[in-house]
Every structure is written in C-alpha cells, then in structure tokens.
Design a protein around this motif. Sequence first.
Motif, PDB file in Angstrom:
ATOM      1  N   ILE A 578       0.728  -1.257  -0.029  1.00 32.70           N
ATOM      2  CA  ILE A 578       0.351  -0.037  -0.335  1.00 32.70           C
ATOM      3  C   ILE A 578       0.655   1.237   0.219  1.00 32.70           C
ATOM      4  N   GLY A 579       0.440   2.608  -1.337  1.00 35.44           N
ATOM      5  CA  GLY A 579       1.107   3.364  -0.867  1.00 35.44           C
ATOM      6  C   GLY A 579       0.338   4.261  -0.320  1.00 35.44           C
ATOM      7  N   PRO A 580       1.057   5.645  -0.181  1.00 38.46           N
ATOM      8  CA  PRO A 580       1.105   6.560   1.326  1.00 38.46           C
ATOM      9  C   PRO A 580      -0.206   7.486   0.588  1.00 38.46           C
ATOM     10  N   CYS A 581      -1.082   6.591  -0.728  1.00 37.04           N
ATOM     11  CA  CYS A 581      -2.080   7.619  -1.052  1.00 37.04           C
ATOM     12  C   CYS A 581      -2.775   7.227  -0.599  1.00 37.04           C
ATOM     13  N   CYS A 582      -2.996   5.757  -0.021  1.00 35.69           N
ATOM     14  CA  CYS A 582      -3.890   5.162   0.202  1.00 35.69           C
ATOM     15  C   CYS A 582      -3.804   4.606   1.955  1.00 35.69           C
ATOM     16  N   PHE A 583      -2.723   4.907   2.261  1.00 32.22           N
ATOM     17  CA  PHE A 583      -2.812   4.414   3.485  1.00 32.22           C
ATOM     18  C   PHE A 583      -2.733   5.521   4.666  1.00 32.22           C
ATOM     19  N   THR A 584      -3.564   5.510   5.897  1.00 33.28           N
ATOM     20  CA  THR A 584      -3.311   6.253   6.975  1.00 33.28           C
ATOM     21  C   THR A 584      -3.387   5.754   8.245  1.00 33.28           C
ATOM     22  N   LEU A 585      -2.662   6.272   9.249  1.00 30.03           N
ATOM     23  CA  LEU A 585      -3.190   5.475  10.656  1.00 30.03           C
ATOM     24  C   LEU A 585      -3.091   6.606  11.893  1.00 30.03           C
ATOM     25  N   HIS A 586      -3.574   6.779  12.841  1.00 31.53           N
ATOM     26  CA  HIS A 586      -3.742   7.450  13.628  1.00 31.53           C
ATOM     27  C   HIS A 586      -2.857   8.545  14.358  1.00 31.53           C
ATOM     28  N   GLN A 587      -3.085   9.278  14.543  1.00 34.95           N
ATOM     29  CA  GLN A 587      -1.833  10.647  15.634  1.00 34.95           C
ATOM     30  C   GLN A 587      -1.351   9.739  16.414  1.00 34.95           C
ATOM     31  N   GLU A 588      -1.416   8.834  16.930  1.00 38.83           N
ATOM     32  CA  GLU A 588      -0.248   7.961  17.918  1.00 38.83           C
ATOM     33  C   GLU A 588       0.839   6.807  16.792  1.00 38.83           C
ATOM     34  N   ALA A 589       0.026   6.477  15.961  1.00 39.45           N
ATOM     35  CA  ALA A 589       0.899   5.301  15.558  1.00 39.45           C
ATOM     36  C   ALA A 589       1.761   6.579  13.961  1.00 39.45           C
ATOM     37  N   ALA A 590       1.218   7.622  13.738  1.00 39.32           N
ATOM     38  CA  ALA A 590       1.849   8.386  12.670  1.00 39.32           C
ATOM     39  C   ALA A 590       2.976   8.861  13.357  1.00 39.32           C
ATOM     40  N   GLY A 591       2.855   8.760  14.563  1.00 40.75           N
ATOM     41  CA  GLY A 591       3.930   9.989  16.472  1.00 40.75           C
ATOM     42  C   GLY A 591       5.523   9.475  15.205  1.00 40.75           C
ATOM     43  N   GLU A 592       5.185   7.961  15.994  1.00 39.65           N
ATOM     44  CA  GLU A 592       6.171   7.101  15.569  1.00 39.65           C
ATOM     45  C   GLU A 592       7.011   6.816  14.507  1.00 39.65           C
ATOM     46  N   PHE A 593       6.036   6.982  14.124  1.00 41.26           N
ATOM     47  CA  PHE A 593       6.811   6.811  12.259  1.00 41.26           C
ATOM     48  C   PHE A 593       7.312   8.526  12.001  1.00 41.26           C
ATOM     49  N   MET A 594       7.051   9.511  12.313  1.00 38.52           N
ATOM     50  CA  MET A 594       7.627  11.307  12.721  1.00 38.52           C
ATOM     51  C   MET A 594       8.933  10.846  12.921  1.00 38.52           C
ATOM     52  N   LYS A 595       9.568   9.706  14.209  1.00 38.44           N
ATOM     53  CA  LYS A 595      10.598   9.918  14.760  1.00 38.44           C
ATOM     54  C   LYS A 595      11.338   9.529  13.838  1.00 38.44           C
ATOM     55  N   ILE A 596      10.644   8.373  13.009  1.00 37.03           N
ATOM     56  CA  ILE A 596      11.795   8.294  12.064  1.00 37.03           C
ATOM     57  C   ILE A 596      11.997   8.620  10.959  1.00 37.03           C
ATOM     58  N   ASP A 597      11.529   9.420  10.562  1.00 26.92           N
ATOM     59  CA  ASP A 597      11.389  10.795   9.268  1.00 26.92           C
ATOM     60  C   ASP A 597      10.631  11.127   9.470  1.00 26.92           C
ATOM     61  N   THR A 598      10.217  12.604   9.527  1.00 24.40           N
ATOM     62  CA  THR A 598       9.011  13.564   8.706  1.00 24.40           C
ATOM     63  C   THR A 598       8.964  13.035   7.567  1.00 24.40           C
ATOM     64  N   SER A 599       9.629  12.557   6.646  1.00 24.87           N
ATOM     65  CA  SER A 599       9.146  12.715   5.828  1.00 24.87           C
ATOM     66  C   SER A 599       8.395  10.863   5.085  1.00 24.87           C
ATOM     67  N   CYS A 600       8.721  10.743   6.037  1.00 28.23           N
ATOM     68  CA  CYS A 600       7.143   9.003   6.167  1.00 28.23           C
ATOM     69  C   CYS A 600       5.881   9.327   6.432  1.00 28.23           C
ATOM     70  N   VAL A 601       5.660  10.457   6.907  1.00 23.69           N
ATOM     71  CA  VAL A 601       4.130  11.688   7.328  1.00 23.69           C
ATOM     72  C   VAL A 601       3.832  12.791   6.102  1.00 23.69           C
ATOM     73  N   LYS A 602       2.758  12.701   5.589  1.00 20.50           N
ATOM     74  CA  LYS A 602       1.952  13.781   5.339  1.00 20.50           C
ATOM     75  C   LYS A 602       0.920  14.115   5.878  1.00 20.50           C
ATOM     76  N   GLY A 603      -0.033  15.278   6.806  1.00 18.71           N
ATOM     77  CA  GLY A 603      -0.491  15.873   6.766  1.00 18.71           C
ATOM     78  C   GLY A 603      -0.513  15.737   8.694  1.00 18.71           C
ATOM     79  N   ALA A 604       0.248  15.388   8.700  1.00 13.39           N
ATOM     80  CA  ALA A 604       0.490  15.648  10.812  1.00 13.39           C
ATOM     81  C   ALA A 604       0.063  15.699  11.285  1.00 13.39           C
ATOM     82  N   ASN A 605      -0.541  17.357  10.901  1.00 16.85           N
ATOM     83  CA  ASN A 605      -1.718  17.367  11.654  1.00 16.85           C
ATOM     84  C   ASN A 605      -3.392  16.921  11.913  1.00 16.85           C
ATOM     85  N   SER A 606      -3.704  16.293  10.508  1.00 16.21           N
ATOM     86  CA  SER A 606      -4.949  16.207  10.189  1.00 16.21           C
ATOM     87  C   SER A 606      -5.029  14.806  11.792  1.00 16.21           C
TER      88      SER A 606
END
Length: 688
Positions: A578-606
Amino acid sequence: MEPGDQPTDYMVNKQDAKGMAGQRTELSLSQIVKEVAQQQHQQTVEAEKSKSVLSNLQAQLFELEKENRAILQEIRTTEKQIYHLENESESRQQHCADLEAQLWSLNANNLQLKLAIQEEEEKYFKFLAEYDKYRKKMLCHKELTNQLESRSPIMMQLEEKIHMVKELKAKKEELAADLMNPEGNIIKQVQGEITELKTKISEMREAINEKSVLLIKEEERHVQLRKEIEVYSFNYGIMTVEVVLVDFSDVHYESIQKWLCGAVDQMSTCDLVECPYVFMMYSQRNTDNVNNDIQSYLYQLSDHVEMPKGNLEVLVQSSFAGILYTVKRKIDEQSLSIIKVIVSTERRATLELYIEQLFTAIYKFTFKTLVIENEEEVKLQLPVPAMKEHVLLSQQTGDIWKDIWAFLAQLKGDMGEIVVLQSLLIPDLFLHGFTTRTGGISYLPGLNSLNLFSSRKRRDPKAVVMENIRRLSARAGFNPKTFYLAKVSHGNTVWTLGKLEPEYYDGIVTNWKGVTIAAPGADCIPLLFADSVQQVCGVAHAGWKGTLAGVAMATVSVMMTEFGCSARDILVVMGPCIGPCCFTLHQEAAGEFMKIDTSCVKGANSPLPSIDLRRATRVLLERGGILSENISDDSTSSECGEVTLCTTCHPDMFFSYNRDGNNFGTQIGFISARELAVNLPSRAEVVL
C-alpha cells in the motif's frame, strides 16, 4: 466390169482406201495428240487449281483443327468450371444446412437461457424477499440495541458529561466575549473561574476517557459473549442448520430407499432454516448409466418422502472432491456455514479428511452417522465413548489425496495467466519474484484468483491454496516441496532455516540451495534480501507494526551474524504494498513514524495522517548500513513493469486488505538460490 478385171480394181480401190484411211488416221492422231495435249494442259491447269484449292483446303482444315482444339480446350475449361461451380454449390448448400442447424441450436440455447434467466430472476426475487425480511429483523435488533444502550448507566452518565461540557464551552465563549468588552475589566475576576473551569474540563475529559475505555471493554465483552454463545450453541447442536449433506456413496442400491428414509428422520430432528439446501451425494469411480439411473432414482424417491425440496439437488460424479467442491461453491454463493452431514460410520473418516482440505473453520460441520442392521433396518448410531472410530488406511488416505489433487488440477485458472514481477536489482544467481492475483483457482470475491494463504477466518481452503502454490511453482520454476512461507505475527522475529522453528516469525533467512522462502503481503511490504557474495537470501513481512518493530534490519542482522554477510553486499527489494496515497494511521502511530523521519508522514496535523511505509523502510535500512543504490523501492522498474506498485490502487493486479476488508487474498514475495542442493530436507506438503 469383166469378171477378170474385178480383183485389180478392187486392189486399186483398196489401196486408195488405205491411203485415205492412213491420211485420216494421221489427221485423227494429230488431233488426238493435240486434244490430249490440250486435255493434259487443261488437266495440268486443273491440277494446279486443284492443288491450290487443296492447299487452301488444307490450310482451312489446319485452322479448323486449331479452332477445334481451342474449342475443345474451352469446352474442357468450361466443364471444369461447371464442375467446380457444382462442387461450390454443393458445399454452399451444405454450409447453409450447417448454418440452419446452428440456427436451430442457437434458438434452442436461447430458449434454455431464457428459462435459466427466468429461474435466476425467481431466485433473485426470492432472495430479495428473504433479504428484506432479514433487513427488517436487523433494523428491529438495531433499534432494540440502541434503546438498551441509551438506557445503560454508562451511556446516561456519558450523555450528562457531554451536556456539561457543552455548557462549560458556552460559558467559556460568554467569558471570552466579556473579556473583549473595553468598558468592563473583569479579567482578574474570571481568571480564577477560568482556572477552575479548566480543571473541571480536564477532570471531565479524564472521566469521559475512562468511561469510553469502559464502554470499549464492555463492547469487547459483549462480542466475546456472543462468540461463546455461538460456540455453546454449536457444541450442543442448538444452531440452526442451513445445509444438509446426505452421502449415499457406500449404500447398496437395494438399501437406498431405506437410507433416504433414515436420513429424512434425522433431518426432522434438526433445527432447520425455513428452506435449507439439501444435497444428496453419490460417488463411484464409474459414471455410466448406472449412476445416471441412481440420480433419477434419488430424485424420484425424494418426491415420495416428507423432506425439504425447495433447494434439493442430487450430485453424482466420479470424483467426491468434485461433489464437495460443487457443494462449497453453491453454499458460498449464499454465505452459508452451518452444515449437517448424514453419513455411514465407515465413510465418516473419509468425509472428515475431504472437509479438512476443502473447507475451513468458518464452516461448522456436525455429523449424524447411520448404520444398516442385519435386517437391513437403517438406524442412527449413537456415540459410545468406548467405541473405536473408523481409521483410514494409508492407501485410502492416498486415494483421497489423489482425488483432490486430480480434480483441482483440471480446474481452469481465473483472470488470465499467472504473472510474476521481477526486479533488475537481484542477480540471476537467485530465483525470485512477486506474485499478482491472476491465474489461480480461488473463486471467492476478494480472494480470486491466486490466493496463496489459507486462514481459519476465511473461506479459501488449504487444498485450493496448495494447488495455487503448485501452479505458481510450475510457472516460476521452484520446488513446492521445499517451500517455506513466513508465519507472520507483525513482529520482528526471524527464523534461520535449520534451527528450531518459532511458533510465529515475520522473517526467514537461509543459505540452502534449491529452497524457496517467501513472505506474504496484502498491503504490507514483502521484502526480499540477497547477498551474492555469501550466497545467502532472506525474506521479511513488513506491515506498519513490523516496520516500527524493525523487522527489516532484524533480517539483515541475522544474515550478518549467522552467515557473515556484510551490509554493503546485501540487496533489498520492496514488493507491491500500500502506498501513501491510500494508507493512513491514527495520530499516535503516525507520531512513531515521525520519529523515524518526518518525510514518512504527510498531513501530520490531520486526524488520520498519510504514512509512507516504503520511505520509512528505506530510511531504517540506510541507517543500518545498506547502501542506497542497493535498495529497490517504488522508483525501480523491472522487465515486467514496476515492482513496488500500490496494492490498493490496482484491484485487477493485487489483493488489498485496506480495499477489500476482512475477506482479502494474499500475494507473496519469494526467493531462492538457483544451484541444486544435495540431501536437502523436504516437506511433504507446503507450510501455510
């Protein structure tokens, strides 16, 4: 004249006469000669004329003969043309006759199709009526559930808290309006109130969160209770039977009627749905007229007994696997799963083995075993604890397997041919690929057609998945007997072939030649690892949980520690996911990916940010020492097209949990070293 002078005168006269005669003769001869000469001249002239005429006639004759030959040639050509035209006319007449026969056949087929359409329309309207009835029941149940939930103390308290929060928000807005009023200075007066309100709001939020957690736990408890009730109902035979299977395969012809009556008696004791599906099954190796007579005979007998006939069908085939496969397809169309089997004691073990391979745990089977007494009376065999069950002989088991494999092997693949995607990054030393969903025999929606994983929670059985793997192995060129598929748990456990196998693991590594290892995926990333220096390969299943757990680098670490691989020599290929075009996660899990690299998450505030699993995997691999150019992701192409495609965006090529829901299929990424191995351990069957 004197008599004496007469001779003399006579002589003179005679001589004169002779002379005159001679003159006349001379004249006549000359005339004759002239005449003859004239005649000869005339004849010569006439001969010349005749020759001229003859030559003209001969020339005319030659021309006539030439014209005659040309006419004969034209006649022959015309005769041939007439012959060909006659043959063509006959062939056209025959073609017209064939077309007329085809037309009659098409008309007959058209009538059959019309009848079939009418039958399907009747079935559809019947199903629609049943669906409306079921929908009304569900609406009533939903309304009743809402009423019960609204009356529960937790929900009432939650509503009170929500109402209180609304009031507090309204007061807060009023206070904010007052603060903006330049005429009044109430800041000091309201600060204490604001602080108090904030405290109350935080307390209210905590209370709401606690109540929400309690509500979730209560819902989970209700779900668990429902499951326990279903299990209890199934174990004690309380569940409503939707399908009845009656096996006549080992019943003698003379006992069929009594067997049917015994089966009907058992059906009368079951809690059946309003119009259950009833299948009478008869299997023998010879499908001749005898079997056809049995089919007609069973239909005739069913007309004379009190039994459900709305969805009755008699199935007679040489392959019992074919019979059960037909049954499965029909009940899958209606999403039925509660099945009662009426069978003899000797045949029960046979049916259980067939069912184990052709069905999954979703289908709930219960058995009624009948026996024929000495007086040929059919009776129900009650379960006796001390009684030994009938055990299949090895040859019987082998015959059952042969029947299953022979039947499945002759089924036609769906959605076209098997397609395997390959990466240009991995060298020819390794056999590898990523599968798509085409070319298999799985038929269920969401699972068709090359599903490569059988789950207890879905309807695609082991035997069908193993046949799909066999077809894939024939297409890709690996041995299905030495095929290992990761038993995933969305963690970071990696199994090294040859060591003790864990219960669950998301990665496999090996240096065995001729052994194929594979990782599944249906949105998660199937990862392939290859080290051509040490001739070691590996696979990993990387979902979002596995990615955060570091399964990619865990696989690399095992390759380095177990086989001495260098991170600089390891190649990594990401398969379809699945690509970033179709895959979303809740804020808590998205925060873990932000720790890896901010480029891994789009729309971090959504509320639901988009996650790029490929980018996160690449970042983690590069940090672990894998060279950037040794990683293949969505920017890499292969001979078969792009390897790392979005599974959700391509429903014609890939399975997707995100798109299809719980009833989803599975594709895999596989790899093995091409060199033939000696004395390698082999599996009798594919590990699923």
